[in-house]
Design a protein around this motif. Structure first.
Motif, PDB file in Angstrom:
ATOM      1  N   TRP A  58       5.182 -32.534  42.422  1.00 40.40           N
ATOM      2  CA  TRP A  58       5.587 -32.606  43.834  1.00 40.40           C
ATOM      3  C   TRP A  58       6.936 -31.934  44.048  1.00 40.40           C
ATOM      4  O   TRP A  58       7.123 -31.178  45.010  1.00 40.40           O
ATOM      5  N   LEU A  59       7.893 -32.189  43.154  1.00 37.11           N
ATOM      6  CA  LEU A  59       9.213 -31.565  43.280  1.00 37.11           C
ATOM      7  C   LEU A  59       9.113 -30.047  43.138  1.00 37.11           C
ATOM      8  O   LEU A  59       9.775 -29.294  43.874  1.00 37.11           O
ATOM      9  N   SER A  60       8.307 -29.586  42.189  1.00 38.06           N
ATOM     10  CA  SER A  60       8.145 -28.151  41.995  1.00 38.06           C
ATOM     11  C   SER A  60       7.527 -27.502  43.221  1.00 38.06           C
ATOM     12  O   SER A  60       7.987 -26.442  43.677  1.00 38.06           O
ATOM     13  N   ALA A  61       6.482 -28.113  43.768  1.00 30.72           N
ATOM     14  CA  ALA A  61       5.839 -27.556  44.958  1.00 30.72           C
ATOM     15  C   ALA A  61       6.791 -27.564  46.151  1.00 30.72           C
ATOM     16  O   ALA A  61       6.833 -26.610  46.933  1.00 30.72           O
ATOM     17  N   ALA A  62       7.573 -28.649  46.281  1.00 33.12           N
ATOM     18  CA  ALA A  62       8.527 -28.721  47.388  1.00 33.12           C
ATOM     19  C   ALA A  62       9.605 -27.657  47.259  1.00 33.12           C
ATOM     20  O   ALA A  62      10.015 -27.040  48.256  1.00 33.12           O
ATOM     21  N   ALA A  63      10.082 -27.410  46.051  1.00 35.54           N
ATOM     22  CA  ALA A  63      11.105 -26.385  45.844  1.00 35.54           C
ATOM     23  C   ALA A  63      10.554 -24.997  46.148  1.00 35.54           C
ATOM     24  O   ALA A  63      11.237 -24.169  46.770  1.00 35.54           O
ATOM     25  N   ARG A  64       9.330 -24.729  45.742  1.00 34.00           N
ATOM     26  CA  ARG A  64       8.736 -23.414  46.004  1.00 34.00           C
ATOM     27  C   ARG A  64       8.503 -23.188  47.482  1.00 34.00           C
ATOM     28  O   ARG A  64       8.612 -22.059  47.971  1.00 34.00           O
ATOM     29  N   ALA A  98       1.582 -34.785  30.859  1.00 37.37           N
ATOM     30  CA  ALA A  98       2.428 -34.676  32.050  1.00 37.37           C
ATOM     31  C   ALA A  98       2.474 -33.231  32.548  1.00 37.37           C
ATOM     32  O   ALA A  98       2.437 -32.972  33.757  1.00 37.37           O
ATOM     33  N   VAL A  99       2.536 -32.284  31.614  1.00 40.84           N
ATOM     34  CA  VAL A  99       2.528 -30.869  31.987  1.00 40.84           C
ATOM     35  C   VAL A  99       1.205 -30.495  32.654  1.00 40.84           C
ATOM     36  O   VAL A  99       1.177 -29.790  33.669  1.00 40.84           O
ATOM     37  N   VAL A 100       0.096 -30.970  32.088  1.00 39.44           N
ATOM     38  CA  VAL A 100      -1.218 -30.674  32.664  1.00 39.44           C
ATOM     39  C   VAL A 100      -1.335 -31.220  34.084  1.00 39.44           C
ATOM     40  O   VAL A 100      -1.801 -30.528  34.999  1.00 39.44           O
ATOM     41  N   ILE A 101      -0.889 -32.450  34.288  1.00 40.02           N
ATOM     42  CA  ILE A 101      -0.983 -33.073  35.614  1.00 40.02           C
ATOM     43  C   ILE A 101      -0.094 -32.331  36.609  1.00 40.02           C
ATOM     44  O   ILE A 101      -0.506 -32.057  37.750  1.00 40.02           O
ATOM     45  N   ALA A 102       1.127 -31.985  36.199  1.00 40.92           N
ATOM     46  CA  ALA A 102       2.015 -31.227  37.085  1.00 40.92           C
ATOM     47  C   ALA A 102       1.401 -29.874  37.425  1.00 40.92           C
ATOM     48  O   ALA A 102       1.461 -29.421  38.578  1.00 40.92           O
ATOM     49  N   GLY A 103       0.802 -29.223  36.421  1.00 37.06           N
ATOM     50  CA  GLY A 103       0.179 -27.928  36.665  1.00 37.06           C
ATOM     51  C   GLY A 103      -1.002 -28.014  37.616  1.00 37.06           C
ATOM     52  O   GLY A 103      -1.176 -27.160  38.493  1.00 37.06           O
ATOM     53  N   LEU A 104      -1.822 -29.045  37.455  1.00 34.92           N
ATOM     54  CA  LEU A 104      -2.956 -29.226  38.364  1.00 34.92           C
ATOM     55  C   LEU A 104      -2.485 -29.482  39.795  1.00 34.92           C
ATOM     56  O   LEU A 104      -3.060 -28.966  40.760  1.00 34.92           O
ATOM     57  N   TYR A 105      -1.419 -30.282  39.938  1.00 32.81           N
ATOM     58  CA  TYR A 105      -0.895 -30.602  41.273  1.00 32.81           C
ATOM     59  C   TYR A 105      -0.382 -29.334  41.954  1.00 32.81           C
ATOM     60  O   TYR A 105      -0.714 -29.056  43.118  1.00 32.81           O
ATOM     61  N   VAL A 106       0.429 -28.563  41.223  1.00 35.01           N
ATOM     62  CA  VAL A 106       1.002 -27.350  41.807  1.00 35.01           C
ATOM     63  C   VAL A 106      -0.080 -26.304  42.048  1.00 35.01           C
ATOM     64  O   VAL A 106      -0.078 -25.616  43.076  1.00 35.01           O
ATOM     65  N   ARG A 108      -3.132 -26.581  42.916  1.00 31.00           N
ATOM     66  CA  ARG A 108      -3.926 -26.805  44.120  1.00 31.00           C
ATOM     67  C   ARG A 108      -3.160 -26.459  45.388  1.00 31.00           C
ATOM     68  O   ARG A 108      -3.756 -26.352  46.461  1.00 31.00           O
ATOM     69  N   ARG A 109      -1.845 -26.280  45.293  1.00 33.46           N
ATOM     70  CA  ARG A 109      -1.022 -26.041  46.474  1.00 33.46           C
ATOM     71  C   ARG A 109      -0.396 -24.653  46.522  1.00 33.46           C
ATOM     72  O   ARG A 109       0.277 -24.313  47.483  1.00 33.46           O
ATOM     73  N   GLU A 110      -0.591 -23.871  45.475  1.00 33.76           N
ATOM     74  CA  GLU A 110       0.029 -22.548  45.426  1.00 33.76           C
ATOM     75  C   GLU A 110      -0.396 -21.663  46.591  1.00 33.76           C
ATOM     76  O   GLU A 110       0.421 -20.922  47.144  1.00 33.76           O
ATOM     77  N   ALA A 111      -1.657 -21.730  46.956  1.00 35.19           N
ATOM     78  CA  ALA A 111      -2.149 -20.855  48.016  1.00 35.19           C
ATOM     79  C   ALA A 111      -1.490 -21.149  49.358  1.00 35.19           C
ATOM     80  O   ALA A 111      -1.434 -20.276  50.227  1.00 35.19           O
ATOM     81  N   ARG A 112      -0.979 -22.374  49.533  1.00 36.55           N
ATOM     82  CA  ARG A 112      -0.367 -22.747  50.807  1.00 36.55           C
ATOM     83  C   ARG A 112       1.145 -22.562  50.824  1.00 36.55           C
ATOM     84  O   ARG A 112       1.724 -22.406  51.899  1.00 36.55           O
ATOM     85  N   ILE A 113       1.790 -22.617  49.672  1.00 33.70           N
ATOM     86  CA  ILE A 113       3.256 -22.640  49.657  1.00 33.70           C
ATOM     87  C   ILE A 113       3.867 -21.327  49.185  1.00 33.70           C
ATOM     88  O   ILE A 113       5.081 -21.151  49.300  1.00 33.70           O
ATOM     89  N   GLU A 114       3.068 -20.398  48.680  1.00 34.75           N
ATOM     90  CA  GLU A 114       3.618 -19.150  48.168  1.00 34.75           C
ATOM     91  C   GLU A 114       3.170 -17.973  49.020  1.00 34.75           C
ATOM     92  O   GLU A 114       2.048 -17.948  49.528  1.00 34.75           O
ATOM     93  N   SER A 115       4.049 -16.991  49.143  1.00 28.93           N
ATOM     94  CA  SER A 115       3.713 -15.774  49.870  1.00 28.93           C
ATOM     95  C   SER A 115       2.847 -14.869  49.003  1.00 28.93           C
ATOM     96  O   SER A 115       2.733 -15.060  47.785  1.00 28.93           O
TER      97      SER A 115
END
Length: 378
Positions: A58-64, A98-106, A108-115
Motif C-alpha cells: 500500500w505504501l509503495s503504491a501510494a508513493a508511486r 511478504a515480498v510476494v504479497i507486496a508485489g501482488l498488491y502493487v 494489481r494497481r500499476e495500470a492505474r497509478i503509473e503513466s
C-alpha cells in the motif's frame, strides 16, 4: 487457465516452500528440532508476512501514485522488495512471502497509478534486472561447482550419481502424484473427464526447477552455531543443481512436445481475450469522442478523423468490416508501416549526421518512432 495456475503457484508455492526451507535451516544450524515448535514458527512466519506485505504494498503504491517521475517510480519499485523483506525477517516472519504479497498488491494497481512512460521504462528495467539475477545465479553455481565436487571427493561417485538420479526422479514423480491428488481433492473425479486430464498432465509435467531452487541451495550456511561445517552442504548444492538440470532440460524440452501431443492449444483463448480487450478499448474511445464532440475547443475534423479510425478498428474486430481484412491485407499493412517508420528513422539519422539536428532531438523523435514500431504486432 493452465498458464494462470503455473504462474500463480510459482509465486505462492515457492514462497511457502522457501519459508519451510528457512525454518529447516534454522533448526539444523541450532541443532534442535521440534515438530510443535517448527509448526508454530511456520504459522507465525506466514501470518506475520501478510500484514507487512499488504502495508508495504500500500505504501509503495501510494508513493508511486504521487509522482510522475519515472526514475523515482522505478527506484521505489526496486526498493519495495527490501522494504517488505527486512522488517518481516526481523520479527521472524517470512520475508519472501511478504515480498510476494507486496508485489501482488502493487501489480494489481500499476495500470492505474503509473503513466505510460513510466510503465515502458519500468518494465524494461525489471526485465534487465531479472535477466541479470538469473544469469548471476547460474554463473555463481558454475564457479562453485568445482569446489563443491572437490568437497564430494570422499563420496563414492557411482553412489552420488545414483542418489542424484533418484532425487530427481522423486521430485518429478512427487509432483505428478501431488498435482493429481490435489486436483482430485479440489474438483473431484469430474476434473479428469472430457479432456480435463490433459491440463492436469501439463501442470504436473510443468514443475520445472530454476532460480529459486538454486538461490535456496546457495543460501545454505557454511557452519552451524557450534562452528562445525553445515552437514551435507556440498551435497545439497550438487543435488539441487542436478535437479535443475534434469527438470529444465528433460521436462522443459519435452513439455512443448507433450502439449502438442495432447492437442492443448491456448492461442484461441488468448486471441479471443485480445479481441475482447481491443474491442472494449475501441468502444470506450468512441464513447469518449462522442462526449467531447460538442466542446468548442476541439476541431470537428479531428474528432471525425479519430472516429473513422476507431470505427474501422471496431468493425474489423467485430467481423463487420466491408473492407476485406484478409491475412495478406493485414500483413501488407504491417509491412508498409514498418517501411515508413524505417524511412523516417533513416531521414532523422541523416539530419543528425549532417549537423542539422542534435543527438537529443534525434533521440526524442526516434523514441516516438520506436514506440510506434513496438506497437505493431510481431
Amino acid at each position: 487457465r493452465i498458464q494462470t495456475i503455473l504462474e500463480g503457484e510459482s509465486l505462492v508455492n515457492d514462497a511457502a516452500s522457501l519459508t519451510a526451507f528457512r525454518i529447516a535451516i534454522v533448526a539444523t544450524v541450532a541443532g534442535v528440532f521440534s515438530v510443535a515448535q517448527t509448526g508454530a514458527e511456520f504459522v507465525v512466519a506466514v501470518a506475520g508476512a501478510i500484514p507487512i506485505g499488504l502495508a508495504v504494498g500500500w505504501l509503495s503504491a501510494a508513493a508511486r501514485a504521487r509522482t510522475d517521475d519515472p526514475h523515482i517510480v522505478i527506484i521505489v519499485g526496486l526498493l519495495t522488495p527490501f522494504a517488505a523483506y527486512l522488517p518481516a525477517d526481523r520479527i521472524g516472519a517470512s520475508g519472501i512471502l511478504a515480498v510476494v504479497i507486496a508485489g501482488l498488491y502493487v501489480g494489481r494497481r500499476e495500470a492505474r497509478i503509473e503513466s505510460a512512460t513510466t510503465r515502458l521504462q519500468a518494465r524494461a528495467v525489471w526485465d534487465l534486472v531479472v535477466f541479470v539475477i538469473d544469469g548471476l545465479l547460474f554463473i555463481l553455481v558454475g564457479l562453485q561447482l568445482r569446489s563443491i565436487w572437490n568437497a564430494l571427493s570422499h563420496a563414492n561417485t557411482a553412489e552420488l550419481i545414483a542418489s542424484a538420479v533418484a532425487i530427481s526422479l522423486a521430485v518429478s514423480l512427487t509432483r505428478i502424484v501431488w498435482v493429481a491428488l490435489s486436483t482430485l481433492a479440489a474438483h473431484g473425479p469430474g476434473a479428469f473427464a472430457e479432456g480435463g486430464w490433459r491440463g492436469v498432465a501439463i501442470i504436473a509435467w510443468g514443475g520445472l526447477r530454476g532460480g529459486d531452487t538454486l538461490a535456496a541451495a546457495l543460501s545454505t550456511p557454511l557452519v552451524t552455531n557450534l562452528g562445525r561445517p553445515f552437514p551435507a552442504r556440498a551435497e545439497i548444492v550438487f543435488f539441487a543443481f542436478v535437479v535443475i538440470a534434469v527438470t529444465l532440460v528433460g521436462q522443459g524440452l519435452t513439455l512443448p512436445l507433450l502439449i502438442r501431443r495432447l492437442g492443448v492449444v491456448a492461442a484461441a483463448d488468448e486471441r479471443r481475450e485480445e479481441i475482447l480487450a481491443r474491442r472494449t478499448a475501441a468502444e470506450a474511445a468512441l464513447a469518449r469522442l462522442s462526449a467531447l464532440e460538442g466542446e468548442d475547443r476541439i476541431a470537428p475534423q479531428l474528432v471525425a478523423a479519430l472516429r473513422k479510425r476507431y470505427a474501422h478498428e471496431l468493425a474489423v474486430l467485430s467481423g463487420d468490416s466491408k473492407i476485406p481484412e484478409t491475412r495478406d491485407h493485414i500483413e501488407q499493412h504491417r509491412w508498409l508501416e514498418r517501411e515508413v517508420l524505417a524511412a523516417e528513422r533513416s531521414a532523422l539519422v541523416r539530419l543528425r549526421d549532417e549537423g542539422a539536428i542534435s543527438d537529443d532531438v534525434l533521440r526524442r523523435v526516434e523514441r516516438e518512432l520506436d514506440l510506434e514500431e513496438a506497437r505493431l504486432p510481431v
